[in-house]
Scaffold this motif. Sequence first.
Motif, short mmCIF file in Angstrom:
data_model
loop_
_atom_site.label_atom_id
_atom_site.label_comp_id
_atom_site.label_asym_id
_atom_site.label_seq_id
_atom_site.Cartn_x
_atom_site.Cartn_y
_atom_site.Cartn_z
N LEU B 88 47.26 -94.38 -14.41
CA LEU B 88 45.84 -94.66 -14.30
C LEU B 88 45.34 -95.66 -15.32
O LEU B 88 44.68 -96.64 -14.97
N GLY B 89 45.64 -95.45 -16.61
CA GLY B 89 45.08 -96.31 -17.65
C GLY B 89 45.46 -97.77 -17.47
O GLY B 89 44.58 -98.63 -17.32
N PRO B 90 46.76 -98.08 -17.45
CA PRO B 90 47.16 -99.48 -17.26
C PRO B 90 46.66 -100.08 -15.95
O PRO B 90 46.23 -101.24 -15.92
N ASP B 91 46.69 -99.28 -14.88
CA ASP B 91 46.20 -99.79 -13.60
C ASP B 91 44.73 -100.17 -13.69
O ASP B 91 44.32 -101.23 -13.21
N ALA B 92 43.94 -99.30 -14.32
CA ALA B 92 42.50 -99.57 -14.43
C ALA B 92 42.28 -100.80 -15.31
O ALA B 92 41.40 -101.62 -15.02
N GLY B 93 43.08 -100.94 -16.38
CA GLY B 93 42.97 -102.12 -17.23
C GLY B 93 43.22 -103.39 -16.43
O GLY B 93 42.51 -104.39 -16.57
N LYS B 94 44.24 -103.35 -15.57
CA LYS B 94 44.55 -104.51 -14.75
C LYS B 94 43.42 -104.81 -13.77
O LYS B 94 43.13 -105.97 -13.47
#
Lengths: 340, 339
Positions: B88-94
Amino acid sequence: MSTQVKKQSVGFGSLIRRPEFGALIGALAVYIFFAIAGGAPFMAPGGSASWLNVAAELGIIALPVALVMIAGDLDLSVGSVLAASSMTLAILSGFYGLPTWVGIIAALLVGTLIGIANGYIVTKTNLPAFVVTLATLFAVSGLTLGLTRLLVGSTAVSMTADPTTKALFGTLLDGKFSVAIFWWLGVAVLVSWILYKSIFGNWIFAIGGDVISARATGIPVAKVRIALFAASGFGAALVGVLQTCMYNGAQVANGQSFVFNSIIAVVVGGVLLTGGYGSTIGVILGTLTFAIVNQGIYYTGWNADWAALILGILLLIAVLTNNTFRRLALSGGNKKEKKN
Amino acid sequence: MKISRFAKATSLFAVSALALSLTACSASPAPSESKPASTDGIDVYVIGGMPSDPFWGVVKSGAEAAANAVEAAGGTVTWLGPQNYDNLGPDAGKLVDSAISAGAEAIVVADWVPDAENEAIKRAVAAGIPVIHYNAGGIEQADATGALTYIGADDYVAGVAGGEAAALAGAKHILCVNTVPGSANQEARCAGVADGAAKHDATGEQLPLPSSNFGNPTAVANAIKAALTKDPTIDGVVTIGVQDADSAASAIEQAGLTGKVQLGTFDLSETQLNRIKDGTQLFAIDQQPWLQGYLAVSAAWQYAQYGILPASRPVLTGPSLVTKSNVDVVIAGVAAGVR
């Protein structure tokens, strides 16, 4: 395939060489483990209901999936099929207020049709079933979500089944035992009959054993595989119906845990991932093993943080035991010549 | 925020691998030229959860309602959501970076995993794009990234409200069923429940359930039943999501403890409300997700276009406790997809 049709003689020696013996040992071992660790509440009727209810739903999906796997394919789409069929039922009978039986027939049809689509694509394209059913897993979940939001505007739909349907699909007998257990028994009898008493069963083993010679001997390979995918879609749809009636509604996200859990149950039950080998009793025992481990942990009073770890370790042990006994089953003992 | 059921799909290795490759393609580094001369309106980008999540479905409905006003003023509202919650975190950052490079003139983002997302959010702030945090992260993270404000609920405060409500209704030993163990939001909720219970001489305890039960109400129900059977002193159950509440209701029934074990849940659905109405469920804690989507999109647009911003900071949308006394008006809202 010749290994499957061999006659089993009675006696302990041949008992431990039966394909499901390893699965039996595994199921007994985890039961005894949790009977000791969980004590009286685990062994009480309520405790038995815990794992039986979970096993019943998993088993209804795992048995047809086992047939697909014995024939050498995989079906990963069951998770989305469950969601699609339960949504179909909830939308038709809950949102639009049609009679519950209309929704149920439509839900089962949706599951079967997705299965047929899977089988058709697999046999026409010759792509691995893993890829095709993974694609349908995504596609069907997207379709379910899109249509549900389009029609209903939300992602959870409530439905109240009429009393007869509720009694057939969504009640707890004695307040504990789900009616799904009887559906599971029914599916088990049907699948056993197909596998052992019908010509179709021989075809399934033959296709899983060696698809080229199966085709050469005149078996309608494509039709059999499509039928097996249809059965697997039907099984997932039936669980969708059961859960929708039991929990009075459907959510678009339901069912995804069944994708891997059904494969785990089938493999723990002694079916080879490569196909051509397996038994219904083995799959039933594998399903029970998974369900006992899945639920037993909560009767132990241990910190549930460790549940997944214990689940993983016990499953690994169960499969190892199983493999050991299968090797025994396939190596010598009977006089007949065997492969492997 | 509620990642409940979806977050548990972590067992789908292949799925996450595929989703990773998808998001990897879509995430391009933030270009220096980030504001294309759009016409007269404001292009708002909203980073939210999966629209198939019932909770996020309601947030999205709120955002869509606000989008009407944005579009009437010549702007657009674009919803960006991850394929799943496995990363979730990295995906949302992207997705934040995607929004910047797509020419966002205002960004609304849920700061679920500050460590992973804040860098991207800071890039947006540095590019001069107004950013509003909503749903998760709280005002502390909005301060950390330089975002304008935080619009959403406070999970801990909501948990305290739930714990107090259960304890005041007579529960002495309250079980907080956490089907996403490890998620900061759900841990805060359960911690709040325990602290709220402690205020009125009750104790709270957490029951974490693993991902192998994802999306399977039968497995969750029977696990809760097992916990209730194992420890007869438990007389209250609080769940972190509505489907878990349905499972818990079934568990209480199966254990033969109807009337002896009180049930409450975070979030709302029609079945919760029906149970509250007929008296078999005590409460539901609403963080009013529709309001989060609506207010966050409106605020982002209004600030970008007219410089308007609410003065209270953060803007709290919850908790709002639904009990038998106010259930009827809420039922109407659920039917309309706004609660």
